[in-house]
Motif scaffolding. Structure first.
Motif, mmCIF file in Angstrom:
data_model
loop_
_atom_site.group_PDB
_atom_site.id
_atom_site.type_symbol
_atom_site.label_atom_id
_atom_site.label_comp_id
_atom_site.label_asym_id
_atom_site.label_seq_id
_atom_site.Cartn_x
_atom_site.Cartn_y
_atom_site.Cartn_z
ATOM 1 N N ALA A 186 0.899 -1.368 -0.008
ATOM 2 C CA ALA A 186 0.049 -0.011 -0.088
ATOM 3 C C ALA A 186 0.761 1.251 -0.047
ATOM 4 O O ALA A 186 0.462 2.426 -0.756
ATOM 5 C CB ALA A 186 -0.878 0.043 1.232
ATOM 6 N N CYS A 187 1.997 1.311 0.576
ATOM 7 C CA CYS A 187 2.745 2.416 0.861
ATOM 8 C C CYS A 187 3.661 2.595 -0.297
ATOM 9 O O CYS A 187 3.646 3.767 -0.999
ATOM 10 C CB CYS A 187 3.926 2.279 1.974
ATOM 11 S SG CYS A 187 3.141 2.592 3.667
ATOM 12 N N ARG A 188 4.140 1.532 -1.020
ATOM 13 C CA ARG A 188 4.689 1.743 -2.319
ATOM 14 C C ARG A 188 3.489 2.202 -3.354
ATOM 15 O O ARG A 188 4.034 2.969 -4.251
ATOM 16 C CB ARG A 188 5.307 0.359 -2.820
ATOM 17 C CG ARG A 188 6.418 -0.127 -2.062
ATOM 18 C CD ARG A 188 6.841 -1.670 -2.323
ATOM 19 N NE ARG A 188 6.836 -2.050 -3.571
ATOM 20 C CZ ARG A 188 7.929 -2.210 -4.430
ATOM 21 N NH1 ARG A 188 9.174 -2.053 -3.548
ATOM 22 N NH2 ARG A 188 8.181 -2.329 -5.710
ATOM 23 N N ASP A 189 2.501 1.694 -3.373
ATOM 24 C CA ASP A 189 1.500 2.237 -4.477
ATOM 25 C C ASP A 189 1.197 3.899 -4.036
ATOM 26 O O ASP A 189 1.037 4.591 -5.554
ATOM 27 C CB ASP A 189 0.242 1.557 -4.212
ATOM 28 C CG ASP A 189 -0.018 0.201 -4.904
ATOM 29 O OD1 ASP A 189 1.056 -0.077 -5.746
ATOM 30 O OD2 ASP A 189 -0.821 -0.645 -4.715
ATOM 31 N N ILE A 190 1.054 4.052 -2.994
ATOM 32 C CA ILE A 190 0.947 5.638 -2.669
ATOM 33 C C ILE A 190 2.199 6.293 -3.062
ATOM 34 O O ILE A 190 1.951 7.660 -3.985
ATOM 35 C CB ILE A 190 0.622 5.881 -1.173
ATOM 36 C CG1 ILE A 190 -0.835 5.079 -0.777
ATOM 37 C CG2 ILE A 190 0.588 7.289 -0.796
ATOM 38 C CD1 ILE A 190 -1.008 5.130 0.653
ATOM 39 N N THR A 191 3.191 5.970 -2.792
ATOM 40 C CA THR A 191 4.352 6.467 -3.197
ATOM 41 C C THR A 191 4.487 6.633 -4.659
ATOM 42 O O THR A 191 4.867 8.054 -5.189
ATOM 43 C CB THR A 191 5.656 5.976 -2.549
ATOM 44 O OG1 THR A 191 5.644 6.017 -1.302
ATOM 45 C CG2 THR A 191 6.959 6.570 -3.040
ATOM 46 N N LEU A 241 3.609 11.267 -2.073
ATOM 47 C CA LEU A 241 3.259 11.951 -0.931
ATOM 48 C C LEU A 241 3.706 11.324 0.217
ATOM 49 O O LEU A 241 3.871 10.134 0.123
ATOM 50 C CB LEU A 241 1.908 12.046 -0.877
ATOM 51 C CG LEU A 241 0.784 13.262 -1.649
ATOM 52 C CD1 LEU A 241 -0.735 12.805 -1.690
ATOM 53 C CD2 LEU A 241 1.550 14.347 -1.185
ATOM 54 N N PRO A 242 3.889 12.175 1.410
ATOM 55 C CA PRO A 242 4.521 11.230 2.642
ATOM 56 C C PRO A 242 3.269 10.559 3.370
ATOM 57 O O PRO A 242 2.047 10.852 2.811
ATOM 58 C CB PRO A 242 4.868 12.499 3.633
ATOM 59 C CG PRO A 242 5.253 13.615 2.523
ATOM 60 C CD PRO A 242 4.250 13.406 1.378
ATOM 61 N N ILE A 243 3.444 9.507 4.101
ATOM 62 C CA ILE A 243 2.332 8.842 4.531
ATOM 63 C C ILE A 243 2.419 8.791 6.246
ATOM 64 O O ILE A 243 3.267 8.484 6.643
ATOM 65 C CB ILE A 243 2.711 7.441 4.008
ATOM 66 C CG1 ILE A 243 2.729 7.280 2.441
ATOM 67 C CG2 ILE A 243 1.715 6.349 4.478
ATOM 68 C CD1 ILE A 243 3.391 5.966 1.992
ATOM 69 N N VAL A 244 1.072 8.737 6.420
ATOM 70 C CA VAL A 244 0.805 8.661 7.870
ATOM 71 C C VAL A 244 -0.281 7.368 8.128
ATOM 72 O O VAL A 244 -1.255 7.322 7.525
ATOM 73 C CB VAL A 244 0.173 9.807 8.539
ATOM 74 C CG1 VAL A 244 -0.195 9.579 10.132
ATOM 75 C CG2 VAL A 244 1.015 11.067 8.417
ATOM 76 N N ILE A 245 0.599 6.553 8.684
ATOM 77 C CA ILE A 245 -0.339 5.130 9.123
ATOM 78 C C ILE A 245 -1.012 5.705 10.486
ATOM 79 O O ILE A 245 -0.694 5.717 11.334
ATOM 80 C CB ILE A 245 0.430 3.797 9.565
ATOM 81 C CG1 ILE A 245 1.258 3.539 8.084
ATOM 82 C CG2 ILE A 245 -0.190 2.715 9.633
ATOM 83 C CD1 ILE A 245 0.619 3.383 6.945
ATOM 84 N N ILE A 279 10.160 1.889 4.148
ATOM 85 C CA ILE A 279 10.897 2.804 4.075
ATOM 86 C C ILE A 279 12.109 2.932 3.317
ATOM 87 O O ILE A 279 12.770 3.710 2.534
ATOM 88 C CB ILE A 279 11.290 3.373 5.836
ATOM 89 C CG1 ILE A 279 9.951 3.832 6.230
ATOM 90 C CG2 ILE A 279 12.219 4.328 5.868
ATOM 91 C CD1 ILE A 279 9.891 3.757 7.699
ATOM 92 N N ASN A 280 12.712 1.833 3.636
ATOM 93 C CA ASN A 280 14.025 1.401 2.705
ATOM 94 C C ASN A 280 13.806 1.341 1.216
ATOM 95 O O ASN A 280 14.886 1.849 0.475
ATOM 96 C CB ASN A 280 14.792 -0.078 3.459
ATOM 97 C CG ASN A 280 15.137 0.088 4.780
ATOM 98 O OD1 ASN A 280 15.307 1.327 5.189
ATOM 99 N ND2 ASN A 280 15.425 -1.246 5.286
ATOM 100 N N GLU A 281 12.569 1.140 0.715
ATOM 101 C CA GLU A 281 12.416 1.256 -0.634
ATOM 102 C C GLU A 281 12.019 2.684 -1.073
ATOM 103 O O GLU A 281 11.571 2.805 -2.335
ATOM 104 C CB GLU A 281 11.398 0.254 -0.937
ATOM 105 C CG GLU A 281 11.785 -1.509 -0.594
ATOM 106 C CD GLU A 281 10.887 -2.340 -0.863
ATOM 107 O OE1 GLU A 281 11.058 -3.424 -0.755
ATOM 108 O OE2 GLU A 281 9.544 -1.859 -0.738
ATOM 109 N N GLY A 282 12.037 3.645 -0.261
ATOM 110 C CA GLY A 282 11.784 4.965 -0.800
ATOM 111 C C GLY A 282 10.584 5.405 -0.241
ATOM 112 O O GLY A 282 10.280 6.639 -0.795
ATOM 113 N N CYS A 283 9.762 4.872 0.469
ATOM 114 C CA CYS A 283 8.466 5.450 1.097
ATOM 115 C C CYS A 283 8.697 6.581 2.061
ATOM 116 O O CYS A 283 9.500 6.153 2.956
ATOM 117 C CB CYS A 283 7.431 4.475 1.382
ATOM 118 S SG CYS A 283 6.884 3.066 0.012
ATOM 119 N N ARG A 284 8.072 7.530 2.093
ATOM 120 C CA ARG A 284 8.172 8.468 3.281
ATOM 121 C C ARG A 284 7.219 8.289 4.084
ATOM 122 O O ARG A 284 6.081 8.969 4.127
ATOM 123 C CB ARG A 284 8.162 9.899 2.585
ATOM 124 C CG ARG A 284 9.446 10.261 1.476
ATOM 125 C CD ARG A 284 9.341 11.717 1.177
ATOM 126 N NE ARG A 284 8.362 11.521 0.056
ATOM 127 C CZ ARG A 284 7.799 12.537 -0.427
ATOM 128 N NH1 ARG A 284 8.208 13.914 0.038
ATOM 129 N NH2 ARG A 284 6.917 12.602 -1.325
#
Length: 206
Positions: free
Chosen positions: A88-93, A98-102, A138-143
Protein backbone atom coordinates in the motif's frame (compact mmCIF):
# COMPACT_ATOMS: atom_id res chain seq x y z
CA UNK A 1 -18.65 11.82 -13.87
CA UNK A 2 -18.73 14.52 -16.49
CA UNK A 3 -15.77 16.93 -16.41
CA UNK A 4 -16.78 20.50 -17.04
CA UNK A 5 -14.45 23.16 -18.35
CA UNK A 6 -12.13 24.29 -15.58
CA UNK A 7 -12.63 21.17 -13.41
CA UNK A 8 -9.14 19.80 -14.09
CA UNK A 9 -7.53 23.05 -12.97
CA UNK A 10 -9.58 23.02 -9.76
CA UNK A 11 -8.53 19.41 -9.05
CA UNK A 12 -4.87 20.24 -9.65
CA UNK A 13 -5.08 23.18 -7.26
CA UNK A 14 -6.70 21.01 -4.59
CA UNK A 15 -4.11 18.25 -5.03
CA UNK A 16 -1.32 20.75 -4.43
CA UNK A 17 -2.75 21.42 -0.94
CA UNK A 18 -2.43 17.80 0.20
CA UNK A 19 0.50 17.37 2.61
CA UNK A 20 0.31 13.62 3.22
CA UNK A 21 -1.77 10.51 2.69
CA UNK A 22 -3.41 9.00 5.78
CA UNK A 23 -3.92 5.24 5.79
CA UNK A 24 -6.01 3.06 8.09
CA UNK A 25 -4.67 -0.44 7.43
CA UNK A 26 -5.95 -3.71 8.87
CA UNK A 27 -6.27 -6.28 6.11
CA UNK A 28 -6.21 -7.06 2.42
CA UNK A 29 -9.00 -8.57 0.34
CA UNK A 30 -9.05 -10.68 -2.80
CA UNK A 31 -11.61 -10.40 -5.58
CA UNK A 32 -12.95 -12.77 -8.19
CA UNK A 33 -15.71 -12.73 -10.77
CA UNK A 34 -19.22 -13.00 -9.38
CA UNK A 35 -21.86 -14.37 -11.80
CA UNK A 36 -25.09 -12.47 -12.32
CA UNK A 37 -26.89 -14.92 -10.04
CA UNK A 38 -24.07 -14.84 -7.50
CA UNK A 39 -23.80 -13.56 -3.94
CA UNK A 40 -24.90 -10.08 -2.96
CA UNK A 41 -24.09 -7.65 -0.16
CA UNK A 42 -25.87 -9.34 2.71
CA UNK A 43 -23.92 -7.29 5.25
CA UNK A 44 -23.55 -10.42 7.36
CA UNK A 45 -20.42 -9.83 9.39
CA UNK A 46 -18.60 -11.85 11.99
CA UNK A 47 -19.45 -9.91 15.14
CA UNK A 48 -18.98 -12.81 17.56
CA UNK A 49 -15.29 -13.59 17.17
CA UNK A 50 -16.09 -17.13 16.09
CA UNK A 51 -13.79 -17.92 13.18
CA UNK A 52 -15.37 -18.94 9.90
CA UNK A 53 -18.74 -17.26 10.42
CA UNK A 54 -18.26 -14.46 7.87
CA UNK A 55 -20.08 -14.79 4.56
CA UNK A 56 -18.77 -13.95 1.12
CA UNK A 57 -19.95 -10.53 -0.07
CA UNK A 58 -20.20 -9.17 -3.59
CA UNK A 59 -22.13 -7.49 -6.38
CA UNK A 60 -23.78 -9.91 -8.83
CA UNK A 61 -22.31 -9.66 -12.30
CA UNK A 62 -19.21 -7.88 -11.06
CA UNK A 63 -17.14 -9.25 -8.17
CA UNK A 64 -17.10 -11.05 -4.85
CA UNK A 65 -14.59 -11.14 -2.02
CA UNK A 66 -13.88 -14.73 -0.97
CA UNK A 67 -11.58 -15.56 1.94
CA UNK A 68 -7.89 -15.66 1.02
CA UNK A 69 -6.95 -19.24 1.87
CA UNK A 70 -3.24 -18.39 1.83
CA UNK A 71 -3.39 -16.02 4.80
CA UNK A 72 -4.17 -16.49 8.50
CA UNK A 73 -7.11 -14.62 9.99
CA UNK A 74 -8.13 -13.05 13.25
CA UNK A 75 -11.02 -14.46 15.28
CA UNK A 76 -13.20 -12.01 13.35
CA UNK A 77 -12.09 -13.43 9.98
CA UNK A 78 -9.94 -10.42 9.07
CA UNK A 79 -6.91 -11.48 7.04
CA UNK A 80 -3.48 -10.88 8.58
CA UNK A 81 -1.27 -9.60 5.78
CA UNK A 82 1.71 -7.48 6.88
CA UNK A 83 3.10 -7.35 3.33
CA UNK A 84 -0.07 -5.60 2.24
CA UNK A 85 0.93 -2.58 4.33
CA UNK A 86 4.23 -2.31 2.45
CA UNK A 87 2.51 -2.72 -0.93
CA UNK A 88 0.00 0.00 0.00
CA UNK A 89 2.83 2.39 0.87
CA UNK A 90 4.61 1.60 -2.39
CA UNK A 91 1.43 2.23 -4.38
CA UNK A 92 0.85 5.58 -2.68
CA UNK A 93 4.47 6.63 -3.24
CA UNK A 94 4.40 5.55 -6.88
CA UNK A 95 1.02 7.07 -7.68
CA UNK A 96 0.96 10.26 -5.61
CA UNK A 97 4.54 10.83 -4.37
CA UNK A 98 3.21 11.90 -0.99
CA UNK A 99 4.46 11.32 2.55
CA UNK A 100 2.41 8.72 4.46
CA UNK A 101 0.88 8.59 7.93
CA UNK A 102 -0.32 5.18 9.08
CA UNK A 103 -3.23 6.51 11.11
CA UNK A 104 -4.58 3.12 12.27
CA UNK A 105 -3.15 -0.40 12.45
CA UNK A 106 -3.79 -3.00 15.11
CA UNK A 107 -5.20 -6.35 16.16
CA UNK A 108 -8.57 -6.95 17.80
CA UNK A 109 -8.56 -10.02 20.03
CA UNK A 110 -10.07 -11.74 23.07
CA UNK A 111 -7.65 -10.49 25.74
CA UNK A 112 -7.98 -12.09 29.16
CA UNK A 113 -7.03 -10.63 32.53
CA UNK A 114 -5.33 -13.33 34.62
CA UNK A 115 -3.76 -12.64 38.01
CA UNK A 116 -3.66 -8.94 37.26
CA UNK A 117 -1.83 -9.34 33.95
CA UNK A 118 -2.67 -9.60 30.26
CA UNK A 119 -0.41 -11.72 28.07
CA UNK A 120 -0.94 -10.90 24.38
CA UNK A 121 1.94 -12.37 22.34
CA UNK A 122 -0.36 -12.52 19.30
CA UNK A 123 -0.60 -8.71 19.28
CA UNK A 124 3.15 -8.33 19.65
CA UNK A 125 3.67 -10.69 16.72
CA UNK A 126 1.10 -8.85 14.60
CA UNK A 127 2.55 -5.41 15.22
CA UNK A 128 6.16 -6.56 14.91
CA UNK A 129 5.55 -8.13 11.50
CA UNK A 130 3.72 -5.04 10.25
CA UNK A 131 6.52 -2.77 11.48
CA UNK A 132 9.10 -4.96 9.73
CA UNK A 133 7.23 -4.50 6.46
CA UNK A 134 6.91 -0.77 7.11
CA UNK A 135 10.67 -0.60 7.65
CA UNK A 136 11.14 -2.29 4.28
CA UNK A 137 8.82 0.24 2.66
CA UNK A 138 10.91 3.07 4.08
CA UNK A 139 14.10 1.44 2.82
CA UNK A 140 12.44 1.19 -0.60
CA UNK A 141 11.83 4.93 -0.74
CA UNK A 142 8.47 5.48 0.96
CA UNK A 143 8.34 8.55 3.19
CA UNK A 144 6.49 7.41 6.30
CA UNK A 145 6.01 10.28 8.74
CA UNK A 146 4.17 8.42 11.50
CA UNK A 147 2.80 5.06 12.60
CA UNK A 148 -0.20 5.15 14.94
CA UNK A 149 -1.48 1.91 16.41
CA UNK A 150 -5.13 1.27 17.15
CA UNK A 151 -5.29 1.71 20.01
CA UNK A 152 -3.61 2.83 23.23
CA UNK A 153 -6.41 1.58 25.49
CA UNK A 154 -9.23 -0.87 24.98
CA UNK A 155 -12.32 1.02 23.94
CA UNK A 156 -16.00 0.45 23.43
CA UNK A 157 -16.65 -0.78 19.90
CA UNK A 158 -19.92 0.27 18.26
CA UNK A 159 -20.20 -3.28 16.92
CA UNK A 160 -18.38 -5.54 19.38
CA UNK A 161 -18.49 -3.72 22.70
CA UNK A 162 -15.55 -4.70 24.93
CA UNK A 163 -15.25 -8.27 23.67
CA UNK A 164 -12.92 -7.21 20.84
CA UNK A 165 -9.92 -5.48 22.35
CA UNK A 166 -7.24 -3.52 20.51
CA UNK A 167 -5.36 -1.64 23.21
CA UNK A 168 -1.93 -1.77 24.79
CA UNK A 169 -3.77 -1.06 28.05
CA UNK A 170 -6.56 -3.34 29.27
CA UNK A 171 -9.74 -1.70 30.59
CA UNK A 172 -11.42 -3.81 33.26
CA UNK A 173 -14.94 -3.78 31.87
CA UNK A 174 -17.20 -6.70 30.99
CA UNK A 175 -18.96 -7.01 27.65
CA UNK A 176 -22.59 -7.70 28.49
CA UNK A 177 -22.84 -6.50 32.08
CA UNK A 178 -21.97 -3.25 33.78
CA UNK A 179 -19.25 -4.98 35.76
CA UNK A 180 -15.59 -4.26 36.27
CA UNK A 181 -13.46 -1.75 38.11
CA UNK A 182 -12.55 0.23 34.97
CA UNK A 183 -8.93 -0.11 36.13
CA UNK A 184 -6.28 0.24 33.43
CA UNK A 185 -3.76 -2.62 33.23
CA UNK A 186 -0.73 -2.49 30.94
CA UNK A 187 -0.53 -5.55 28.70
CA UNK A 188 2.68 -7.31 27.68
CA UNK A 189 2.40 -5.52 24.33
CA UNK A 190 2.61 -2.17 26.14
CA UNK A 191 6.06 -2.97 27.49
CA UNK A 192 7.20 -4.46 24.18
CA UNK A 193 6.10 -1.38 22.23
CA UNK A 194 7.68 0.93 24.79
CA UNK A 195 10.98 -0.90 24.29
CA UNK A 196 10.55 -0.80 20.51
CA UNK A 197 10.12 2.99 20.63
CA UNK A 198 13.04 3.47 23.02
CA UNK A 199 15.39 1.46 20.77
CA UNK A 200 14.10 2.94 17.50
CA UNK A 201 13.03 -0.50 16.37
CA UNK A 202 16.42 -2.13 16.84
CA UNK A 203 14.80 -5.55 17.27
CA UNK A 204 12.72 -5.33 14.12
CA UNK A 205 14.56 -7.97 12.18
CA UNK A 206 13.09 -11.03 10.46
Amino acid sequence: PVLEEGDEEILKEAAALVDFMGVNYYQTCVAEYNPIDGVGMSNTMNTTGKKGTSTVQGIPGLYKNPQNENLPTTDWDWTIDPQGLRFACRDITSRYDLPIVISENGLGAFDKLEDGKVHDPYRIDYLKRHLIELKKAINEGCRVLAYCTWSFTDLLSWLNGYQKRYGFVYVDREEDENEGTLDRIKKDSFYWYKYTIETAGAELEE
